[in-house]
Scaffold this motif. Structure first.
Motif, PDB file in Angstrom:
ATOM      1  N   ARG A  11       0.866  -1.169   0.000  1.00 53.76           N
ATOM      2  CA  ARG A  11       0.000   0.000   0.000  1.00 53.76           C
ATOM      3  C   ARG A  11       0.900   1.214   0.000  1.00 53.76           C
ATOM      4  O   ARG A  11       1.487   1.588   0.972  1.00 53.76           O
ATOM      5  CB  ARG A  11      -0.899   0.019   1.240  1.00 53.76           C
ATOM      6  CG  ARG A  11      -1.831   1.242   1.198  1.00 53.76           C
ATOM      7  CD  ARG A  11      -2.640   1.336   2.454  1.00 53.76           C
ATOM      8  NE  ARG A  11      -3.420   2.578   2.386  1.00 53.76           N
ATOM      9  CZ  ARG A  11      -4.212   2.973   3.343  1.00 53.76           C
ATOM     10  NH1 ARG A  11      -4.385   2.255   4.419  1.00 53.76           N
ATOM     11  NH2 ARG A  11      -4.877   4.099   3.220  1.00 53.76           N
ATOM     12  N   LYS A  22      -2.105   9.850   1.082  1.00 56.15           N
ATOM     13  CA  LYS A  22      -3.526   9.937   0.803  1.00 56.15           C
ATOM     14  C   LYS A  22      -4.177  10.796   1.873  1.00 56.15           C
ATOM     15  O   LYS A  22      -4.020  10.585   3.062  1.00 56.15           O
ATOM     16  CB  LYS A  22      -4.143   8.531   0.822  1.00 56.15           C
ATOM     17  CG  LYS A  22      -5.631   8.531   0.498  1.00 56.15           C
ATOM     18  CD  LYS A  22      -6.147   7.108   0.501  1.00 56.15           C
ATOM     19  CE  LYS A  22      -7.641   7.096   0.195  1.00 56.15           C
ATOM     20  NZ  LYS A  22      -8.187   5.721   0.208  1.00 56.15           N
ATOM     21  N   HIS A  24      -7.101  12.035   4.071  1.00 60.86           N
ATOM     22  CA  HIS A  24      -8.370  11.577   4.599  1.00 60.86           C
ATOM     23  C   HIS A  24      -9.164  12.764   5.116  1.00 60.86           C
ATOM     24  O   HIS A  24      -8.617  13.791   5.507  1.00 60.86           O
ATOM     25  CB  HIS A  24      -8.150  10.597   5.759  1.00 60.86           C
ATOM     26  CG  HIS A  24      -7.412   9.370   5.341  1.00 60.86           C
ATOM     27  ND1 HIS A  24      -8.024   8.277   4.804  1.00 60.86           N
ATOM     28  CD2 HIS A  24      -6.100   9.073   5.384  1.00 60.86           C
ATOM     29  CE1 HIS A  24      -7.137   7.349   4.539  1.00 60.86           C
ATOM     30  NE2 HIS A  24      -5.952   7.816   4.883  1.00 60.86           N
ATOM     31  N   TRP A 102       3.381   2.013   6.230  1.00 57.74           N
ATOM     32  CA  TRP A 102       2.111   2.555   5.750  1.00 57.74           C
ATOM     33  C   TRP A 102       1.034   1.475   5.702  1.00 57.74           C
ATOM     34  O   TRP A 102      -0.120   1.729   6.063  1.00 57.74           O
ATOM     35  CB  TRP A 102       2.295   3.177   4.367  1.00 57.74           C
ATOM     36  CG  TRP A 102       2.923   4.542   4.395  1.00 57.74           C
ATOM     37  CD1 TRP A 102       3.772   5.036   5.341  1.00 57.74           C
ATOM     38  CD2 TRP A 102       2.737   5.577   3.434  1.00 57.74           C
ATOM     39  NE1 TRP A 102       4.152   6.315   5.021  1.00 57.74           N
ATOM     40  CE2 TRP A 102       3.539   6.678   3.854  1.00 57.74           C
ATOM     41  CE3 TRP A 102       2.014   5.685   2.255  1.00 57.74           C
ATOM     42  CZ2 TRP A 102       3.597   7.869   3.130  1.00 57.74           C
ATOM     43  CZ3 TRP A 102       2.084   6.879   1.537  1.00 57.74           C
ATOM     44  CH2 TRP A 102       2.849   7.952   1.977  1.00 57.74           C
ATOM     45  N   ALA A 106      -2.466   1.399   8.411  1.00 54.56           N
ATOM     46  CA  ALA A 106      -3.862   1.364   7.979  1.00 54.56           C
ATOM     47  C   ALA A 106      -4.713   0.563   8.956  1.00 54.56           C
ATOM     48  O   ALA A 106      -5.917   0.798   9.090  1.00 54.56           O
ATOM     49  CB  ALA A 106      -3.957   0.750   6.578  1.00 54.56           C
ATOM     50  N   ASP A 107      -4.099  -0.378   9.663  1.00 62.77           N
ATOM     51  CA  ASP A 107      -4.807  -1.209  10.630  1.00 62.77           C
ATOM     52  C   ASP A 107      -4.628  -0.726  12.068  1.00 62.77           C
ATOM     53  O   ASP A 107      -5.484  -0.973  12.917  1.00 62.77           O
ATOM     54  CB  ASP A 107      -4.318  -2.661  10.525  1.00 62.77           C
ATOM     55  CG  ASP A 107      -4.747  -3.314   9.229  1.00 62.77           C
ATOM     56  OD1 ASP A 107      -5.874  -3.066   8.780  1.00 62.77           O
ATOM     57  OD2 ASP A 107      -3.941  -4.065   8.645  1.00 62.77           O
ATOM     58  N   VAL A 109      -2.777   2.724  13.392  1.00 69.15           N
ATOM     59  CA  VAL A 109      -1.890   3.886  13.286  1.00 69.15           C
ATOM     60  C   VAL A 109      -1.351   4.306  14.649  1.00 69.15           C
ATOM     61  O   VAL A 109      -0.245   4.832  14.761  1.00 69.15           O
ATOM     62  CB  VAL A 109      -2.625   5.062  12.612  1.00 69.15           C
ATOM     63  CG1 VAL A 109      -3.713   5.627  13.507  1.00 69.15           C
ATOM     64  CG2 VAL A 109      -1.635   6.156  12.209  1.00 69.15           C
ATOM     65  N   CYS A 234      -7.994   8.512  11.342  1.00 65.07           N
ATOM     66  CA  CYS A 234      -7.782   8.967   9.959  1.00 65.07           C
ATOM     67  C   CYS A 234      -6.906  10.207   9.936  1.00 65.07           C
ATOM     68  O   CYS A 234      -6.011  10.346   9.093  1.00 65.07           O
ATOM     69  CB  CYS A 234      -9.122   9.255   9.286  1.00 65.07           C
ATOM     70  SG  CYS A 234     -10.080   7.794   8.841  1.00 65.07           S
ATOM     71  N   GLU A 237      -3.292   9.235  10.712  1.00 65.45           N
ATOM     72  CA  GLU A 237      -2.671   8.558   9.576  1.00 65.45           C
ATOM     73  C   GLU A 237      -2.257   9.581   8.510  1.00 65.45           C
ATOM     74  O   GLU A 237      -1.190   9.476   7.899  1.00 65.45           O
ATOM     75  CB  GLU A 237      -3.630   7.533   8.978  1.00 65.45           C
ATOM     76  CG  GLU A 237      -2.989   6.676   7.886  1.00 65.45           C
ATOM     77  CD  GLU A 237      -3.925   5.601   7.362  1.00 65.45           C
ATOM     78  OE1 GLU A 237      -3.507   4.842   6.459  1.00 65.45           O
ATOM     79  OE2 GLU A 237      -5.081   5.521   7.830  1.00 65.45           O
ATOM     80  N   LYS A 241       1.671  10.289   7.342  1.00 62.77           N
ATOM     81  CA  LYS A 241       2.112  10.170   5.948  1.00 62.77           C
ATOM     82  C   LYS A 241       2.694  11.487   5.440  1.00 62.77           C
ATOM     83  O   LYS A 241       3.671  11.484   4.669  1.00 62.77           O
ATOM     84  CB  LYS A 241       0.951   9.718   5.068  1.00 62.77           C
ATOM     85  CG  LYS A 241       0.556   8.262   5.296  1.00 62.77           C
ATOM     86  CD  LYS A 241      -0.546   7.836   4.356  1.00 62.77           C
ATOM     87  CE  LYS A 241      -0.878   6.364   4.516  1.00 62.77           C
ATOM     88  NZ  LYS A 241      -1.937   5.921   3.577  1.00 62.77           N
TER      89      LYS A 241
END
Length: 293
Positions: A11, A22, A24, A102, A106-107, A109, A234, A237, A241
C-alpha cells in the motif's frame, strides 16, 4: 480482516519520493473520558505491534549489515559505480520500511505514535512517528566541519562540498523546513480540536448516559464515540504520511546533490547515528529495569 505484515504488501509501494500521502477527511476526535480506557487497552500489544516489532527487529539487523558495507566502501573509496550500488541498496531498504509502515498503519496507526519496538530514548526524539528532516541538514553541516584526519573515512568527503552543492543544500533545507512547519500546523490543529464544543458535548453525553444506566442512550453515544475515534485515527494517519513524505523528500534531495562517495559517507553517518541511538537507549532501559528491581 486483519492484515499481516508481508514485504510484498505495498500500500504505497512506490513510496520513495514519488507519492504523496492519501488525504483523509478529518471528522471528530475521541473525547477526554476515553483516553484512560485507550491507554489501558494499549498496555497489551496489538497484532500489528507484534508483527511490526518482529519486522523491525530484522530490519535493524539488516541495517547494521548495510552500515558495515558503507564503512568499508567509505574507507576503500572504490569506483563510483560501486558507491552507487551501495547507496541504491540502502535506499531500497528504507523504502521497504516505509512501505510496511504505511500498510501496517492502515490497521493500527496508534502503534506508530507510541512504538513499542523503540527504546524510551528513541521515543523521546521522535517527530511525528520518525526522524525530524531538519536533522539531516544539521548532520551535513557537522560532516562538513569534521576533522578529516580523525574521521575514520566516514564523512570525510563532505568536507569537500562545492559552493554549488552548499547552495543547493541550503535551498532544500529552506523548502523542507516549510514542509515541516506545515505538518506541525496540521498536528496542532488536530490537538486543539479536542477542545471543540462538539467534543465537550460528546464527553458530557457519555458521562450522563452511563450514570443513568440508559442502555439505549449509551448505545447511541457509543456510535458517536466510534465515529469520533475513527476520525482521530484517519487524521493521525494523514499527518504521519505527510511527515514521512517530508522525510523521504529530504533524503532524496540530499542524495541528489551529493556525489556517490559523499552519499556513501552521508548514509554511513546517518545509519551509524540511528543504530547507536538504539544501543544507547537499550543500555538506559536496562539500567532503569535493574534500578526498579
Amino acid at each position: 480482516m486483519q492484515r499481516g505484515i508481508t514485504r510484498s504488501h505495498t500500500r504505497g509501494s512506490s513510496l520513495l519520493l514519488t507519492t504523496q500521502p492519501k488525504i483523509h477527511t478529518l471528522n471528530t476526535f475521541t473525547p477526554f473520558p476515553l483516553l484512560h480506557a485507550e491507554k489501558e487497552k494499549r498496555k497489551m500489544k496489538s497484532q500489528i505491534e507484534e508483527e511490526f516489532s518482529e519486522f523491525y527487529e530484522k530490519w535493524v539487523v539488516q541495517l547494521e549489515e548495510h552500515l558495515r558495507l558503507l564503512l568499508v566502501v567509505s574507507k576503500e573509496k572504490p569506483q563510483e559505480a560501486v558507491c552507487e550500488a551501495v547507496v541504491t541498496k540502502l535506499t531500497a531498504h528504507h523504502k521497504e520500511y516505509y512501505t510496511v509502515k504505511w500498510a501496517s498503519a492502515a490497521d493500527d496507526v496508534l502503534a506508530f505514535f507510541t512504538p513499542l519496538w523503540l527504546t524510551a530514548l528513541e521515543n523521546a526524539y521522535l517527530w511525528v512517528t520518525g526522524w525530524k528532516p531538519s536533522m539531516a541538514f544539521r548532520l551535513v553541516e557537522s560532516l562538513k566541519k569534521a576533522d578529516v584526519g580523525h574521521s575514520g573515512g566516514g564523512g570525510a568527503s563532505l568536507a569537500g562540498l562545492t559552493e554549488e552543492q552548499v547552495r543547493k543544500i541550503e535551498g532544500l533545507r529552506v523548502r523542507m523546513k516549510a514542509e515541516e512547519e506545515k505538518v506541525e500546523r496540521e498536528m496542532e490543529r488536530m490537538q486543539v480540536a479536542m477542545a471543540d464544543r462538539k467534543m465537550v458535548e460528546l464527553a458530557r453525553l457519555e458521562r450522563v448516559a452511563r450514570k443513568k444506566g440508559d442502555a439505549a442512550a449509551v448505545g447511541q453515544v457509543d456510535e458517536m464515540v466510534n465515529a469520533a475515534v475513527k476520525g482521530l485515527l484517519c487524521g493521525l494517519e494523514k499527518v504521519m504520511k505527510m511527515a514521512d513524505c517530508v522525510r523521504l523528500k529530504t533524503l532524496k534531495g540530499v542524495l541528489d546533490v551529493l556525489n556517490p562517495m559523499q552519499s556513501v559517507d552521508f548514509l554511513a553517518a546517518t545509519t551509524m547515528l540511528q543504530i547507536q541511538m538504539k544501543k544507547w537507549g537499550q543500555i538506559r532501559d536496562k539500567r532503569c529495569r535493574i534500578d526498579n528491581h
